[in-house]
Design a protein around this motif. Structure first.
Motif, short mmCIF file in Angstrom:
data_model
loop_
_atom_site.label_atom_id
_atom_site.label_comp_id
_atom_site.label_asym_id
_atom_site.label_seq_id
_atom_site.Cartn_x
_atom_site.Cartn_y
_atom_site.Cartn_z
N PHE A 8 4.99 0.11 3.46
CA PHE A 8 4.96 -1.33 3.70
C PHE A 8 5.43 -2.00 2.42
O PHE A 8 5.37 -1.41 1.34
CB PHE A 8 3.58 -1.83 4.14
CG PHE A 8 2.47 -1.62 3.15
CD1 PHE A 8 2.10 -2.62 2.27
CD2 PHE A 8 1.78 -0.41 3.12
CE1 PHE A 8 1.06 -2.42 1.36
CE2 PHE A 8 0.73 -0.20 2.22
CZ PHE A 8 0.38 -1.21 1.34
N ARG A 93 -2.13 -5.33 8.40
CA ARG A 93 -1.43 -6.10 7.38
C ARG A 93 -2.09 -7.45 7.11
O ARG A 93 -2.15 -7.91 5.98
CB ARG A 93 0.03 -6.30 7.78
CG ARG A 93 0.82 -5.03 7.60
CD ARG A 93 2.24 -5.13 8.17
NE ARG A 93 2.95 -3.89 8.00
CZ ARG A 93 2.78 -2.81 8.75
NH1 ARG A 93 1.89 -2.82 9.73
NH2 ARG A 93 3.46 -1.72 8.52
N TYR A 97 -3.63 -8.47 3.61
CA TYR A 97 -3.20 -9.71 2.96
C TYR A 97 -4.42 -10.50 2.47
O TYR A 97 -4.45 -10.97 1.33
CB TYR A 97 -2.39 -10.56 3.95
CG TYR A 97 -2.00 -11.92 3.43
CD1 TYR A 97 -0.77 -12.11 2.80
CD2 TYR A 97 -2.87 -13.01 3.55
CE1 TYR A 97 -0.42 -13.37 2.30
CE2 TYR A 97 -2.52 -14.25 3.05
CZ TYR A 97 -1.30 -14.43 2.44
OH TYR A 97 -0.95 -15.66 1.95
N ILE A 122 3.14 -9.35 2.85
CA ILE A 122 2.89 -7.92 3.09
C ILE A 122 3.41 -7.64 4.47
O ILE A 122 2.99 -8.26 5.45
CB ILE A 122 1.38 -7.60 2.99
CG1 ILE A 122 0.88 -7.86 1.58
CG2 ILE A 122 1.12 -6.15 3.42
CD1 ILE A 122 -0.60 -7.65 1.38
N ASN A 123 4.36 -6.71 4.54
CA ASN A 123 4.91 -6.39 5.86
C ASN A 123 5.35 -4.94 5.94
O ASN A 123 5.25 -4.20 4.99
CB ASN A 123 6.04 -7.34 6.25
CG ASN A 123 7.21 -7.27 5.30
OD1 ASN A 123 7.47 -6.25 4.68
ND2 ASN A 123 7.93 -8.36 5.16
#
Length: 124
Positions: A8, A93, A97, A122-123
């Motif tokens: 990620f 996610r 986060y 954040i991905n």
């Protein structure tokens, strides 16, 4: 069977790290030193989160100029890796986060660095 490694991305802007051209060059001393510090800070942050048991590490990949910032800010891009274990919950996610937000004082501080509170992503 071996666990599958998943990645990620984490992106944010540091407001007290002036951007200079040597941050563009992965072979420069400044790039290497800044990346080393950033990787350590990110690793500590992630190990201390719910992803900690499966977290493998973060690698800062890029420092970028923030347009319109008079070069007083630097954008950070990193790729983090975790082990996708059958016993572990899927990566959340949104939850991660919020944990990162809490551990950086509302996305304002990471170690000696000040953060732009609206810059964290954040991905996958």
């Amino acid at each position: 069977t071996a666990a599958v490694l998943e990645h990620f991305t984490v992106n944010f802007t540091i407001t007290n790290l002036p951007y200079t051209s040597d941050l563009e060059k992965p072979d420069s001393a400044r790039f290497r030193a800044t990346r080393r510090v950033m990787n350590t800070l990110l690793d500590r942050l992630m190990k201390d989160s719910t992803i900690g048991p499966v977290f493998q590490g973060c690698e800062t990949t890029d420092f970028r100029y923030v347009p319109g910032s008079d070069r007083d800010q630097t954008r950070v891009d990193a790729v983090c890796t975790y082990s996708k274990e059958p016993w572990a919950a899927p990566l959340d996610r949104v939850g991660l986060y919020h944990q990162v937000s809490n551990k950086t004082r509302g996305i304002t501080q990471l170690g000696p660095y000040s953060l732009d509170k609206d810059s964290l992503y954040i991905n996958g």
